[in-house]
Design a protein around this motif. Structure first.
Motif: not given
Length: 433
Positions: A411-421
């Motif tokens: 896994l990556a250290k960063q996590s994204f639950s919403s928005g655009r990436f």
């Protein structure tokens, strides 16, 4: 006698037991007067026989004699008082529907000014006067007029409900504390009233807070719709610009593109409208409950509040809106898919379009670093955390609850639950993210 009775006040004709005008008055050997029924019932309960007024003890039940003089005076006074009350009531306006009527008025029932928790009766201004002047009646507890005063009496002991049993969560009288509720946690009615009223205040504050959160969520959803519409407008404008240059050969593709984008926007608005409608419904239910709680919390009637509290409507079911949001649909690739059908004649336009889309998407670029604590033992991670490769030899790594032991995953250290990436992945051999 009529002239004499007019010089006397009502409290001089009151029985000290029932606190009402004498009925069949009798005299005790010590010279005090009581209603015959009142003193008889009193002595049936209390032994040895004792005068309620002077506390003189009689070791044998005294023979009661009817006091003819007091009886005639009381009858004369009762008749005079009724005539006076009837005359006074006729001059006052009758109690309206929903108002508590005076219990003493014999003719027109005038609106009650106060209710007495000792006499269990409601009095208009005229009939309230003895409670304001007579020293014994001044000790009675007066409250704003209420109906069903009989409900304030213990049905088992016929005593005033003035205590609250915390064990059984019910109102009780003094005699209940030495019988059915002897070992229970019992407190004065006022003490429990204050506690419950404080709880109602807290409930009202929480309800108002829930309403405010939902109002903010509505604003958030509306803003999401606005942003979605702005994206849709920009996308439509770009598509129109591309297809306008292709003249008649691409007009049909242009129309299909616009319809697709608008359909996505309509779906977004429809979803938002559904959320808003549901939130407004919850606000309506919460306002209704807030009104009920506020009305009950303002009550100064201890018993009414405590007896009404169990029947208070339970808090309405509400949804947890914390994670709910309207996400604008993604339009990247919409124009590309439409233009691809005409790629033979639009190769140059397609290239320009891809470059423009890439530039637009790259504004959402994020720097992703892989997390070594999650890497499967068959994966080797580069020092900068940007590259990973699969090997045949299992590494001896420390135990970690976050590590993937079975799946060859990292896994990556960063996590994204919403928005655009935006981030890109290059596969040289095998890579799992």
């Amino acid at each position: 006698m009529s002239a004499v009775s007019c010089l006397l006040t009502e409290h001089q004709f009151l029985c000290s037991i029932c606190l009402d005008v004498f009925t069949d008055p009798v005299s005790t050997p010590c010279g005090h007067n009581f209603c015959k029924t009142c003193i008889t019932e009193h002595w049936n309960i209390n032994v040895p026989y004792q005068c309620p007024n002077c506390k003189k003890v009689f070791y044998s039940k005294p023979e009661l004699q009817v006091n003819t003089f007091i009886s005639e005076m009381a009858a004369q006074f009762r008749q005079s008082a009724q005539q006076k009350a009837s005359s006074s009531s006729s001059e006052q306006q009758a109690a309206k529907p929903g108002e508590v009527p005076c219990d003493v008025c014999t003719g027109t029932k005038v609106k009650a000014l106060k209710s007495c928790l000792v006499c269990l009766a409601s009095y208009c201004e005229t009939h309230l006067e003895p409670h304001l002047t007579a020293s014994r009646l001044k000790k009675h507890q007066l409250i704003d007029p209420v109906e069903n005063l009989e409900g304030r009496m213990c049905t088992k002991h016929d005593k005033l409900l003035e205590l609250f049993c915390k064990t059984d969560q019910m109102c009780v009288c003094m005699l209940c504390t030495v019988s059915d509720h002897k070992t229970h946690d019992v407190v004065p009615l006022k003490e429990e009233y204050e506690g419950k009223k404080a709880e109602l205040g807290k409930t009202e504050a929480e309800t108002q807070q829930m309403i405010q959160k939902r109002r903010l969520k509505i604003q958030e959803i509306k803003r999401s719709v606005e942003l979605s519409k702005e994206d849709a407008d920009r996308e439509i404008a770009g598509g129109v610009q591309v297809f306008s240059a292709l003249k008649e050969s691409v007009e049909r593709s242009q129309a299909e593109l616009i319809d697709t984008i608008k359909e996505k926007q309509r779906e977004t608005e429809k979803q938002a409208e559904g959320f808003i409608k549901e939130l407004e419904q919850e606000i309506s239910e919460l306002k209704k409950r807030s009104s009920e709680v506020e009305q009950l919390s303002r009550s100064e009637d201890h018993l009414h509040l405590l007896q009404s509290l169990p029947s208070l409507n339970a808090a309405p079911p509400t949804k947890d809106w914390t994670e709910v949001s309207v996400r604008p649909p993604s339009y990247e690739g919409t124009v590309r898919r439409a233009v691809k059908q005409l790629e033979e004649t639009l190769s140059k336009q397609m290239k320009k379009l891809l470059e423009a889309e890439l530039k637009r998407v790259q504004q959402y670029a994020v720097d992703v670093t892989l997390d070594p604590d999650t890497a499967n033992p068959y994966l080797i991670l580069s020092d900068d955390g940007k590259q990973v490769k699969h090997v045949d030899i299992k590494k001896n790594l420390s135990d970690n609850s976050e590590r993937f032991d079975h799946g060859v995953v990292i896994l990556a250290k960063q996590s994204f639950s919403s928005g655009r990436f935006y981030y890109s992945i290059q596969f040289n051999s095998i890579l799992f993210i």
